[in-house]
Design an enzyme around this catalytic site. Structure first.
Site, PDB file in Angstrom:
ATOM      1  N   ASP A 571       3.031  55.266  56.677  1.00 20.21           N
ATOM      2  CA  ASP A 571       2.006  54.492  55.978  1.00 20.21           C
ATOM      3  C   ASP A 571       0.731  54.266  56.790  1.00 20.21           C
ATOM      4  OD1 ASP A 571       4.160  54.498  54.319  1.00 20.21           O
ATOM      5  OD2 ASP A 571       3.999  52.417  53.705  1.00 20.21           O
ATOM      6  N   GLU A 739      13.212  44.256  56.446  1.00 20.42           N
ATOM      7  CA  GLU A 739      12.630  45.588  56.450  1.00 20.42           C
ATOM      8  C   GLU A 739      12.211  45.994  57.860  1.00 20.42           C
ATOM      9  OE1 GLU A 739       9.113  47.994  54.017  1.00 20.42           O
ATOM     10  OE2 GLU A 739       9.272  45.823  53.868  1.00 20.42           O
TER      11      GLU A 739
END
Length: 769
Positions: A571, A739
């Protein structure tokens, strides 16, 4: 099966069927395959019977729990045990409503239509001194061909216990459903103080409705619509101040549409409470009896513990009960996140890799042309039930590393689903957003998929893991057979010694022909995907005056924007800025090299000699170019490549996870000085080393912990495959896995629960790398 008191013949038969069906994919038809809900079931069929649980406090209609939602701030919703086939145990702690819910699921396959299943939903108060009244609603919705009918005698005051339904569909055959109240259930305290004649809250309240196909997932929407209409009809009564107590006000109105395909059943209860639901297939030879349900749940729970220890051996390694509980929870939540999805995707084929050959390609104005694809199905694990309840290509390979150890054939089934989505051109969408339910969780700007966007091909990691298990099983079988022959045992004795107890005994591990047929089935798709990578993700060498051993092997991610390379999976990790067609990306180069090596090994097993030669050459060329193009002597690290203002090729070094890729893929010889430099980078506390694991980006990098700070410093477990300490700390503190983890203080951040690749900690503990 564990040695337990088997007190009935039916219980013995059920336990034998559970044991026998663990390796049979027939048992995968029914399951808890709606991971985006706190609890719901569905078969792996495009249109069929779906069920789900909803609840709210009897005094608070605004907070209807249904879909997993971080904003609802439940203290916990966690699968403690889930074997992926026959048994599951989930705990939900709802402090706002002062109740702990336990949901236990049991399934028995047989009969050709998926068999029977049953679920027990029970609750107990967190504090005995506070009210714990709940409105519990369980629904059944049928889509597609078939019927479902309420068999219980209708009554305006409610339905007597047990509630019974029957139905039939082409795929499920005839079936029946029974909802049974537990002994000692009580109505809410607030209702007992103002008891009314109608409805009778000691009974089950109901509502039957006709809902269009494709809309069952919107059950909460329809329920809210019902309450809006009910309150509108009661406007005059409410205005006069003649307001019933909330349990009566929020009770269903016990009416049913003549052609209902959707039924909600409501229990108004005060904790503690319990009710059971039994689904019986008309073709199943043995059913789950009410009298044996409790003992079958207990024995299945013990079987889970036994299987877990046999596979991972944590107790034998000295881990205590808390660590084992932690690891079981990690595994179970990953498996509890497996879902079945069906529907159309949104794909825009008007934009191709050629359109990214010019400068400022990301900002070029073009006419979007998104279109719905024909519907497709996917059986997949999901990264996060509340935040990412759908399939992600690069996550899936990591998921299957753990699932494959637990249940080899379950993992292969998921892998086969993913490879079936690889199109004739070799492309597979990196996100599988199938149908309206899946799209409801995705912002519109992220819904469209582009057929020149890639994603790391981690599925091959899972396939390599399967091959390793297969080889280990074969060696173990041969060892046992040789030993038995030496002891002069007969053929029938030899056939009983099939596997090392540490290896999960499944069909594709025990049968080499079956294993080879699996590889042969998925190989053409994988080869097609590899060719697509080389065709669409190529990068320039000669065009930019670069020198390398081979003029072909160089790669760059398509889909770049100034701040993100979403296609890489990393990302916001810093890349050359602004993006440029001259870029080359070190991680993509490594992924393509990994693909070439993996496919070469599979081709060898399938006797695809020409492919073995081609893949071998590609792999050697990539390794050579990796060093020629991406190694920076100045930075002593592997780096991305771009051009400067004079159009000269330059290294763009942001030390971090990118720098580790050649080592992670095993491309560096043990005596390579580049390996030494990479290890130095890892262990330098001013670079990647932190007390909580390896940082994703060097602490000395100017982008460290900046902007959205996703892959710019935090610790990620899929890369930190050996990091344990911060996980234990945050799981015990919060009850969730996360996460990612802060490299500053080790605290969990962003999505939770995140039981995708974070669950790899279980393999770390078991030392299965």
């Amino acid at each position: 099966i564990s040695e337990i008191d088997q007190n009935s013949e039916s219980q013995q038969i059920i336990q034998k069927r559970i044991s026998a069906n663990r390796a049979s994919n027939e048992s995968l038809l029914w399951g808890t395959y709606r991971p985006n809900l706190y609890f719901g079931t569905r078969p792996r069929l495009p249109e069929s019977l779906m069920t789900g649980l909803m609840w709210f406090g009897v005094n608070d209609l605004e907070e209807i729990r249904h879909e997993c939602d971080q904003s609802e701030k439940l203290e916990e919703y966690s699968y403690k045990k889930h074997d992926g086939r026959d048994f599951a145990l989930q705990t939900i702690t709802d402090a706002e409503n002062n109740v702990i819910l336990n949901i236990e699921f049991l399934k028995v396959s047989g009969g050709g239509h998926g068999g029977d299943w049953a679920v027990r939903i029970s609750g107990k108060p967190i504090s005995e001194d506070k009210p714990s009244g709940l409105s519990l609603l369980y629904y059944f919705g049928l889509e597609g061909d078939g019927t479902i009918d309420l068999e219980s005698r209708l009554d305006q005051s409610g339905l007597d216990n047990p509630v019974e339904l029957s139905g039939t569909t082409p795929d499920l055959g005839p079936f029946s459903i029974k909802i049974v109240d537990g002994q000692g259930n009580r109505i809410p305290k607030s209702a007992a103080l103002s008891m009314q004649t109608h409805p009778d809250l000691r009974k089950t309240q109901y509502w039957g409705h006709l809902i269009p196909d494709g809309d069952i997932w919107r059950a909460k929407f329809y329920l809210r619509g019902f309450y809006s209409q009910k309150l509108e009809h009661m406007r005059e009564q409410l205005a006069s101040g003649n307001i019933p107590a909330p349990p009566f006000l929020f009770a269903l109105h016990n009416q049913m549409h003549e052609n209902s395909n959707f039924y909600i059943f409501q229990k108004m209860v005060e904790a503690p409470f319990q009710f059971d639901i039994f689904f019986e297939s008309g073709s199943s030879p043995v059913h789950i009896e009410e009298s044996d349900f409790t003992s079958n749940l207990q024995s299945s729970s013990k079987n889970f513990d036994t299987k877990f220890e046999n596979i991972f051996g944590l107790a034998s390694k000295g881990f205590d009960d808390d660590h084992i509980y932690f690891a079981q929870t990690m595994l179970s939540n990953l498996i509890g996140g497996i879902g079945y999805f069906y529907g159309s995707s949104i794909v825009d084929r008007s934009f191709t890799d050629v359109d990214e050959a010019e400068e400022y390609f990301w900002d070029n104005i073009r006419k979007a042309d998104p279109k719905l694809t024909p519907p497709s199905a996917l059986f997949s694990a999901t990264p996060s039930r509340p935040f990412f309840p759908r399939g992600f290509y690069w996550d899936e390979g990591f998921h299957q590393l753990l699932i494959g150890y637990w249940d080899n054939d379950l993992s292969l089934d998921i892998i086969k689903h993913w490879t079936s989505l690889i199109g004739n051109d070799g492309w597979v969408a990196r996100e599988q957003i199938l149908g309206e339910e899946a799209r409801s969780k995705v912002p519109p700007e992220f819904q469209t998929q582009y057929p020149h966007y890639a994603n790391p091909p981690t599925l091959l990691m899972a396939i390599e893991s399967f091959i390793e298990r297969l080889d280990n099983t074969t060696k173990s079988q041969q060892f046992n057979i040789d030993a038995d022959i030496a002891l002069n045992l007969g053929p029938s004795d030899i056939l009983t010694t099939t596997t090392d107890s540490s290896i999960l005994p499944t069909r594709h591990l025990q049968d080499l022909d079956l294993a080879k047929s699996f590889l042969a089935e998925i190989y053409p798709k994988l080869r097609s995907n590899y060719k697509w990578f080389r065709r669409t993700q190529w990068g320039g060498i000669k065009e930019w005056g670069r020198r390398a051993s081979n003029s072909r092997e160089a790669y760059r991610w398509r889909g770049r924007t100034p701040g993100h390379t979403l296609t890489s999976g990393l990302d916001d990790y810093p890349r050359p800025t602004p993006p440029h067609p001259a870029e080359l990306h070190i991680d993509l180069m490594c992924w393509v090299g990994f693909m070439a090596r993996s496919l070469r090994d599979i081709a060898e097993r399938l006797d695809e000699e020409d492919d073995v030669e081609d893949f071998g050459k590609h792999y050697r060329d990539i390794i050579n170019n990796l060093n020629d193009l991406h190694w920076s002597e100045k930075d002593q690290a592997f780096c991305d490549v771009s051009i400067d203002e004079d159009n000269e090729s330059v290294h763009v070094c942001h030390k971090g996870y990118l720098s580790l890729f050649p080592m992670l893929h095993g491309f560096l010889p043990n005596d390579s000085p580049k390996l030494g430099a990479t290890l130095d980078l890892m262990y330098n506390p001013n670079e990647l080393w932190s007390p909580y694991g390896l940082r994703s980006l060097s602490e000395s990098d100017k982008y460290f912990n900046t902007e959205e700070n996703y892959w710019r410093g935090p610790v990620w477990i899929n890369v930190n495959y050996f990091v344990l300490s911060s996980l234990y700390k945050e799981f015990n503190r919060t009850g969730y896995s996360w996460e990612q983890y802060s490299s500053i203080n080790g605290e969990g951040v962003r999505s939770h629960p995140f039981n995708g690749w974070t669950s790899l900690v279980t393999l770390i503990m078991a030392e299965k790398y």
